[in-house]
Design a protein around this motif. Structure first.
Motif, mmCIF file in Angstrom:
data_model
loop_
_atom_site.group_PDB
_atom_site.id
_atom_site.type_symbol
_atom_site.label_atom_id
_atom_site.label_comp_id
_atom_site.label_asym_id
_atom_site.label_seq_id
_atom_site.Cartn_x
_atom_site.Cartn_y
_atom_site.Cartn_z
ATOM 1 N N GLU A 21 2.530 -9.898 0.815
ATOM 2 C CA GLU A 21 3.290 -9.213 1.862
ATOM 3 C C GLU A 21 2.353 -8.525 2.856
ATOM 4 O O GLU A 21 1.216 -8.225 2.538
ATOM 5 C CB GLU A 21 4.202 -8.148 1.249
ATOM 6 C CG GLU A 21 5.196 -8.670 0.243
ATOM 7 C CD GLU A 21 6.345 -9.438 0.862
ATOM 8 O OE1 GLU A 21 6.538 -9.356 2.098
ATOM 9 O OE2 GLU A 21 7.051 -10.122 0.115
ATOM 10 N N THR A 22 2.869 -8.261 4.055
ATOM 11 C CA THR A 22 2.138 -7.487 5.056
ATOM 12 C C THR A 22 2.959 -6.251 5.394
ATOM 13 O O THR A 22 4.160 -6.194 5.136
ATOM 14 C CB THR A 22 1.896 -8.308 6.341
ATOM 15 O OG1 THR A 22 3.157 -8.751 6.858
ATOM 16 C CG2 THR A 22 1.002 -9.507 6.069
ATOM 17 N N CYS A 23 2.291 -5.255 5.965
ATOM 18 C CA CYS A 23 2.992 -4.036 6.373
ATOM 19 C C CYS A 23 3.961 -4.377 7.490
ATOM 20 O O CYS A 23 3.616 -5.202 8.331
ATOM 21 C CB CYS A 23 1.991 -2.977 6.845
ATOM 22 S SG CYS A 23 0.981 -2.315 5.513
ATOM 23 N N PRO A 24 5.141 -3.818 7.541
ATOM 24 C CA PRO A 24 5.673 -2.752 6.699
ATOM 25 C C PRO A 24 6.387 -3.231 5.438
ATOM 26 O O PRO A 24 6.898 -2.426 4.673
ATOM 27 C CB PRO A 24 6.668 -2.049 7.630
ATOM 28 C CG PRO A 24 7.223 -3.162 8.461
ATOM 29 C CD PRO A 24 6.053 -4.107 8.672
ATOM 30 N N THR A 26 5.261 -4.260 2.735
ATOM 31 C CA THR A 26 4.642 -3.781 1.496
ATOM 32 C C THR A 26 5.347 -2.514 1.012
ATOM 33 O O THR A 26 5.670 -2.399 -0.173
ATOM 34 C CB THR A 26 3.143 -3.515 1.693
ATOM 35 O OG1 THR A 26 2.955 -2.673 2.832
ATOM 36 C CG2 THR A 26 2.371 -4.814 1.862
ATOM 37 N N PHE A 27 5.615 -1.584 1.931
ATOM 38 C CA PHE A 27 6.300 -0.368 1.503
ATOM 39 C C PHE A 27 7.778 -0.628 1.242
ATOM 40 O O PHE A 27 8.362 -0.037 0.332
ATOM 41 C CB PHE A 27 6.145 0.787 2.492
ATOM 42 C CG PHE A 27 6.892 1.997 2.020
ATOM 43 C CD1 PHE A 27 6.489 2.665 0.866
ATOM 44 C CD2 PHE A 27 8.032 2.423 2.650
ATOM 45 C CE1 PHE A 27 7.205 3.745 0.378
ATOM 46 C CE2 PHE A 27 8.749 3.512 2.179
ATOM 47 C CZ PHE A 27 8.332 4.174 1.034
ATOM 48 N N ASP A 51 -4.700 -2.274 5.018
ATOM 49 C CA ASP A 51 -3.499 -1.557 5.456
ATOM 50 C C ASP A 51 -2.591 -1.187 4.290
ATOM 51 O O ASP A 51 -2.195 -0.023 4.171
ATOM 52 C CB ASP A 51 -2.729 -2.364 6.506
ATOM 53 C CG ASP A 51 -3.424 -2.359 7.867
ATOM 54 O OD1 ASP A 51 -4.284 -1.478 8.107
ATOM 55 O OD2 ASP A 51 -3.100 -3.245 8.685
ATOM 56 N N PRO A 52 -2.229 -2.116 3.409
ATOM 57 C CA PRO A 52 -1.398 -1.718 2.273
ATOM 58 C C PRO A 52 -2.065 -0.673 1.380
ATOM 59 O O PRO A 52 -1.401 0.240 0.882
ATOM 60 C CB PRO A 52 -1.173 -3.022 1.511
ATOM 61 C CG PRO A 52 -1.340 -4.092 2.532
ATOM 62 C CD PRO A 52 -2.395 -3.574 3.472
ATOM 63 N N ASN A 55 -1.550 2.552 3.443
ATOM 64 C CA ASN A 55 -0.190 2.930 3.820
ATOM 65 C C ASN A 55 0.779 3.104 2.656
ATOM 66 O O ASN A 55 1.609 4.016 2.687
ATOM 67 C CB ASN A 55 0.384 1.904 4.807
ATOM 68 C CG ASN A 55 -0.384 1.873 6.110
ATOM 69 O OD1 ASN A 55 -1.008 2.858 6.493
ATOM 70 N ND2 ASN A 55 -0.356 0.748 6.793
ATOM 71 N N VAL A 56 0.721 2.239 1.663
ATOM 72 C CA VAL A 56 1.687 2.332 0.556
ATOM 73 C C VAL A 56 1.516 3.636 -0.222
ATOM 74 O O VAL A 56 2.510 4.332 -0.456
ATOM 75 C CB VAL A 56 1.629 1.089 -0.353
ATOM 76 C CG1 VAL A 56 2.521 1.264 -1.567
ATOM 77 C CG2 VAL A 56 2.055 -0.156 0.426
#
Length: 87
Positions: A21-24, A26-27, A51-52, A55-56
């Motif tokens: 998965e990619t952001c967003p 992932t969250f 990024d994950p 960010n996560v």
């Protein structure tokens, strides 16, 4: 037999793999998994990428959940250990 690449995961109630998965998203995937668990349950999240990894954990903490640990796996991915916030 060489067992140096075997990883022992901490006790948990559920595990998800969001390495694809990619952001967003992932969250989003992490939040949906947390929403399905009872308060105090432990979720393992396998993720990959800068990024994950940044960010996560931040978004999870912003939601009131506890980041218990984050460790790297030999393949370059990482595992977050998250305890769902109490109700």
């Amino acid at each position: 037999m060489n067992n140096t690449n075997i990883v022992e995961f901490p006790p948990h109630d559920r595990a998800i793999d969001i390495t694809g998965e990619t952001c967003p998203m992932t969250f989003v995937r992490t939040r949906l998994a947390l929403d399905s668990l009872p308060p105090g349950a432990v979720l393992l999240v396998r993720l990959k990428g800068a990024d994950p990894r940044a960010n996560v954990p931040r978004a999870t903490a912003d939601q009131g959940h506890d980041l218990l640990d984050m460790f790297d796996l030999p393949d370059g991915s990482a595992v977050l250990v998250i305890r769902k916030a109490s109700a």
